[in-house]
Write a protein that holds these residues in place. Structure first.
Motif, PDB file in Angstrom:
ATOM      1  N   ASP A  69      -5.457   5.358  -2.417  1.00 41.01           N
ATOM      2  CA  ASP A  69      -4.247   4.536  -2.353  1.00 41.01           C
ATOM      3  C   ASP A  69      -3.716   4.292  -3.768  1.00 41.01           C
ATOM      4  N   THR A 111      -5.027  -1.402  -0.408  1.00 39.56           N
ATOM      5  CA  THR A 111      -6.133  -1.070   0.487  1.00 39.56           C
ATOM      6  C   THR A 111      -7.383  -0.735  -0.321  1.00 39.56           C
ATOM      7  N   SER A 149       0.839  -1.197   0.000  1.00 39.94           N
ATOM      8  CA  SER A 149       0.000   0.000   0.000  1.00 39.94           C
ATOM      9  C   SER A 149       0.872   1.244   0.000  1.00 39.94           C
ATOM     10  N   HIS A 196      -3.292   0.629   7.597  1.00 38.78           N
ATOM     11  CA  HIS A 196      -4.611   0.754   6.977  1.00 38.78           C
ATOM     12  C   HIS A 196      -5.032  -0.571   6.339  1.00 38.78           C
ATOM     13  N   CYS A 197      -6.254  -0.985   6.618  1.00 41.50           N
ATOM     14  CA  CYS A 197      -6.804  -2.251   6.119  1.00 41.50           C
ATOM     15  C   CYS A 197      -5.997  -3.472   6.601  1.00 41.50           C
ATOM     16  N   THR A 221       0.360   3.285   3.431  1.00 41.51           N
ATOM     17  CA  THR A 221       1.032   2.800   4.635  1.00 41.51           C
ATOM     18  C   THR A 221       2.548   2.791   4.516  1.00 41.51           C
TER      19      THR A 221
END
Length: 490
Positions: free
Chosen positions: A381, A376, A340, A425-426, A343
């Motif tokens: 993203d 994500t 990602s 994230h995610c 991130t």
């Protein structure tokens, strides 16, 4: 007809370059590092830090300043400080401190790092510790502890009018300070004056009121920094001139003032077309400071800088595999990476920051225009032409042979802003991180600094008990859950 990716790069940029070239197998090397071998050993995604680049940039800057000072018969000396907030990692500090430098801190825990480095013998009491930032109680206590334990070269930079009284309560005996100028921002900003420091017009009155007759406090440094960094613009030179006027007026009433901290802000390479004349900028800064002081009849100051991104930024990189290509309409092809952007390189998402992006392999294949998407489910993203400065072209994707891409010069801020070791994230796991160094013979040496995050670590951060979770996933269909919990609690 030239349709290969290598043709595109050679027609667009000067290539190869000092840090980028192809090996005999047409695969990308970075500072002579065979990135394909790194991928083969550690897999992708991965982050890496090439440690020798840190020392190279430090020594380049020290040489440029030394040359400029010699050229202009500059009587002051130069002190290179590393801005720790760019990257707090021990391997970064250990490499930087090999080069006789000083430290700039931003918050309370920075002082704990300094004390740890002192205990290891990496820092001595002779090193300057420049303590910037708005100082809450713990930061003040830690600064006081460092000075009380003998580190007299710790210089707290006063950010507001109350900090002197707070510091005096914690520090035993006399101590030195600096004052930060609240610089005026560029017209495009939503505010006029930086929230950091004290306004230009208020500094001399502040000195006369609160410092001049205080027997415990000695003013040694004036601190100047602007958000846009050190750039050859009318705005930068105008702000530097205003800073020098403050320095001169302050020096005339404060003989102990002997240092000017011009902060950080050297840019780092974000494109193969990057063009910045570091030597010219340093030469011009030294010349203007000397000329202004000579005209006013005051001694030139010692110069301090606080380079963060310049120190560590060009040492870092990230490598991803293109997992899949999605043709979303007649014009847009999405190459999906196996990580990602939000991130692992949050600045691409937060401030549209540009990094150098190049494929590791496939340079002899035909190229195509693509967009890059992260894993994500967030619509932001992605990495596209807005961040990349122009359209993104990569070797054509094929399922049969993996395509690897690298982002380079990502070593500053990305780990701390991305929350290294924390939630992502995610719940996309944080990739492996590899340290790359050279031994005494110049051979490449790689070390795994951190493994890719596991579900155990993420679940633990979220408060889940992984042992119970593991027991539940291995249960038969019919079982009394209370028995499992009871057994575990015992």
């Amino acid at each position: 007809m030239k349709t290969k990716y290598i043709d595109l790069i050679e027609q667009t940029f000067d290539f190869p370059q000092k840090e980028f070239k192809l090996d005999k197998n047409n695969k990308l090397q970075f500072h002579g590092i065979d990135l394909s071998k790194v991928i083969a050993q550690y897999g992708a995604p991965l982050k890496f830090t090439y440690l020798p680049k840190i020392s190279e940039n430090i020594n380049n800057a020290k040489t440029w300043f030394a040359n400029a000072m010699e050229k202009h018969n500059y009587a002051g000396n130069y002190n290179y400080c590393y801005c720790t907030k760019s990257s707090h990692f021990q391997h970064v500090l250990h490499e930087a401190l090999k080069n006789d430098i000083h430290i700039e801190t931003s918050s309370a825990f920075d002082i704990d790092i300094v004390e740890n480095l002192k205990a290891q013998g990496k820092i001595t009491d002779e090193a300057f510790v420049i303590s910037n930032g708005f100082k809450r109680d713990q930061y003040v206590k830690n600064i006081g502890r460092l000075i009380n334990n003998g580190h007299k070269n710790c210089i707290p930079i006063i950010d507001n009018y109350e900090e002197i009284s707070l510091l005096s309560e914690e520090i035993q005996g006399n101590y030195n300070i600096g004052i930060r100028i609240a610089s005026e921002e560029e017209p495009k900003f939503e505010f006029y004056t930086s929230r950091l420091g004290i306004g230009y017009k208020n500094i001399v009155p502040f000195y006369n009121r609160d410092i001049k007759d205080n027997p415990r406090v000695t003013l040694k440094m004036l601190h100047f920094f602007i958000n846009t960094g050190i750039r050859d613009t009318a705005y930068y030179w105008n702000e530097l001139l205003k800073c020098m006027k403050v320095y001169i007026n302050l020096k005339k009433v404060c003989p102990s003032l002997d240092s000017l901290n011009i902060g950080g802000g050297f840019p780092i390479k974000n494109s193969l077309a990057f063009d910045y004349d570091y030597e010219y900028m340093i030469d011009e800064i030294i010349q203007q400071i000397k000329q202004t002081c000579d005209e006013a009849g005051v001694a030139v100051p010692n110069i301090f800088t606080e380079f963060g991104s310049f120190t560590v930024g060009e040492s870092g990189g990230a490598i991803y595999e293109v997992l899949y290509q999605k043709q979303q309409n007649d014009r847009e092809k999405w190459n999906m990476i196996n990580s990602s952007f939000i991130t692992t390189m949050p600045d691409t998402w937060a401030i549209n920051k540009r990094f150098i992006m190049l494929p590791i392999n496939g340079w002899q294949k035909e190229y195509e225009r693509v967009l890059l998407g992260g894993l994500t489910c967030d619509s932001d993203d992605y990495y596209n032409s807005e961040q990349h400065m122009n359209a993104i072209y990569l070797p054509k994707f094929s399922k049969e042979k993996p395509l690897y891409i690298g982002f380079f010069n990502t070593g500053a801020y990305q780990e701390t802003i991305g929350g290294f070791g924390g939630l992502q994230h995610c719940l996309i796991p944080q990739p492996k991180h590899v340290l790359i160094d050279r031994d005494e013979e110049g051979n490449i040496v790689t070390t795994l600094f951190s493994e890719q995050q596991t579900s155990e670590k993420l679940l633990s951060l979220l408060g889940y008990n992984f042992e119970i979770n593991k027991a539940m996933t291995s249960m038969p269909e019919k079982i009394d859950l209370s028995e499992v919990l009871s057994s575990y609690n015992q």
